[in-house]
Motif scaffolding. Structure first.
Motif, PDB file in Angstrom:
ATOM      1  N   SER A 208      -6.890   6.075  -0.788  1.00 57.36           N
ATOM      2  CA  SER A 208      -8.095   6.101  -1.613  1.00 57.36           C
ATOM      3  C   SER A 208      -8.160   7.398  -2.407  1.00 57.36           C
ATOM      4  O   SER A 208      -9.105   7.615  -3.176  1.00 57.36           O
ATOM      5  CB  SER A 208      -9.343   5.938  -0.748  1.00 57.36           C
TER       6      SER A 208
ATOM      7  N   GLY B 210      -6.473  -3.396  -0.889  1.00 55.48           N
ATOM      8  CA  GLY B 210      -5.899  -3.971  -2.097  1.00 55.48           C
ATOM      9  C   GLY B 210      -4.648  -4.787  -1.830  1.00 55.48           C
ATOM     10  O   GLY B 210      -4.246  -4.981  -0.679  1.00 55.48           O
ATOM     11  N   SER B 211      -4.049  -5.245  -2.922  1.00 51.87           N
ATOM     12  CA  SER B 211      -2.867  -6.104  -2.837  1.00 51.87           C
ATOM     13  C   SER B 211      -1.774  -5.613  -3.770  1.00 51.87           C
ATOM     14  O   SER B 211      -2.044  -4.996  -4.802  1.00 51.87           O
ATOM     15  CB  SER B 211      -3.233  -7.544  -3.216  1.00 51.87           C
ATOM     16  N   LEU B 212      -0.550  -5.904  -3.385  1.00 49.67           N
ATOM     17  CA  LEU B 212       0.630  -5.685  -4.213  1.00 49.67           C
ATOM     18  C   LEU B 212       1.599  -6.821  -3.967  1.00 49.67           C
ATOM     19  O   LEU B 212       1.610  -7.415  -2.884  1.00 49.67           O
ATOM     20  CB  LEU B 212       1.321  -4.361  -3.879  1.00 49.67           C
TER      21      LEU B 212
ATOM     22  N   VAL C 291       5.599   2.206  -1.805  1.00 55.91           N
ATOM     23  CA  VAL C 291       4.255   1.627  -1.715  1.00 55.91           C
ATOM     24  C   VAL C 291       3.367   2.670  -1.057  1.00 55.91           C
ATOM     25  O   VAL C 291       3.655   3.134   0.046  1.00 55.91           O
ATOM     26  CB  VAL C 291       4.245   0.327  -0.889  1.00 55.91           C
TER      27      VAL C 291
ATOM     28  N   THR D 121       1.900   2.445   4.042  1.00 59.51           N
ATOM     29  CA  THR D 121       2.589   3.343   3.126  1.00 59.51           C
ATOM     30  C   THR D 121       4.010   3.598   3.596  1.00 59.51           C
ATOM     31  O   THR D 121       4.244   3.993   4.738  1.00 59.51           O
ATOM     32  CB  THR D 121       1.832   4.677   3.022  1.00 59.51           C
TER      33      THR D 121
ATOM     34  N   ASN E 144      -1.344  -8.284   1.146  1.00 60.40           N
ATOM     35  CA  ASN E 144      -2.802  -8.268   1.003  1.00 60.40           C
ATOM     36  C   ASN E 144      -3.424  -7.400   2.094  1.00 60.40           C
ATOM     37  O   ASN E 144      -2.773  -7.076   3.085  1.00 60.40           O
ATOM     38  CB  ASN E 144      -3.354  -9.691   1.092  1.00 60.40           C
TER      39      ASN E 144
ATOM     40  N   VAL F 174      -0.624   3.468  -0.016  1.00 59.96           N
ATOM     41  CA  VAL F 174      -1.975   2.928   0.162  1.00 59.96           C
ATOM     42  C   VAL F 174      -2.891   4.104   0.470  1.00 59.96           C
ATOM     43  O   VAL F 174      -2.813   4.705   1.538  1.00 59.96           O
ATOM     44  CB  VAL F 174      -2.036   1.888   1.286  1.00 59.96           C
TER      45      VAL F 174
ATOM     46  N   VAL G 107      -2.055   1.836  -4.389  1.00 62.81           N
ATOM     47  CA  VAL G 107      -3.157   0.886  -4.274  1.00 62.81           C
ATOM     48  C   VAL G 107      -4.153   1.415  -3.259  1.00 62.81           C
ATOM     49  O   VAL G 107      -3.786   2.130  -2.317  1.00 62.81           O
ATOM     50  CB  VAL G 107      -2.623  -0.507  -3.869  1.00 62.81           C
ATOM     51  N   GLN G 108      -5.410   1.053  -3.440  1.00 58.97           N
ATOM     52  CA  GLN G 108      -6.436   1.465  -2.496  1.00 58.97           C
ATOM     53  C   GLN G 108      -6.409   0.600  -1.247  1.00 58.97           C
ATOM     54  O   GLN G 108      -5.941  -0.548  -1.291  1.00 58.97           O
ATOM     55  CB  GLN G 108      -7.809   1.386  -3.157  1.00 58.97           C
TER      56      GLN G 108
END
Length: 121
Positions: free
Chosen positions: A121, A16-18, A117, A90, A83, A119, A12-13
């Motif tokens: 870009s 962002g959310s997961l 996870v 990460t 969120n 994170v 996810v950038q």
């Protein structure tokens, strides 16, 4: 035998959310606390959040206001809504459950297999 199966990780950038999920299955009397730890490369595993059977929660300072832990006792499932994710979030995220196998036994901690996870870009 108790199994914890995690899902919901991914890439996810920043910002962002997961949502992570962890479902417990098997034969047991009840589950007490459930929660999430994470481990980043080269770092120790750290507690992210925990929730009691009654719904009381504890969060690491680094995630307060951004992450929300919840559980569904009927489904033996714990969730982590993440969120405003940051690159420093990460890590591999591991769920746990403190399980009592029978009414008269001690509690035992069981772990999920971990979900990545990332994170970036």
């Amino acid at each position: 035998q108790v199994q914890l199966v995690e899902s919901g990780g991914g890439l996810v950038q920043p910002g962002g959310s997961l949502r992570l999920s962890c479902a417990a299955s098997g034969s047991f009397f009840t589950i007490f606390a459930m929660g999430w730890y994470r481990q980043a490369p080269g770092k120790q595993r750290e507690l992210v959040a925990t929730v009691t059977r009654g719904g009381s929660t504890v969060y690491a300072d680094s995630v307060k206001g951004r992450f929300t832990i919840s559980r569904d006792n009927a489904k033996n499932t714990v969730y982590l809504q993440m969120n405003s994710l940051k690159p420093e979030d990460t890590a591999v995220y591991y769920c746990y459950a403190d399980v009592r196998p029978s009414m008269t036994s001690d509690n035992y901690r069981h772990w999920g297999q971990g979900t990545q996870v990332t994170v970036s870009s």
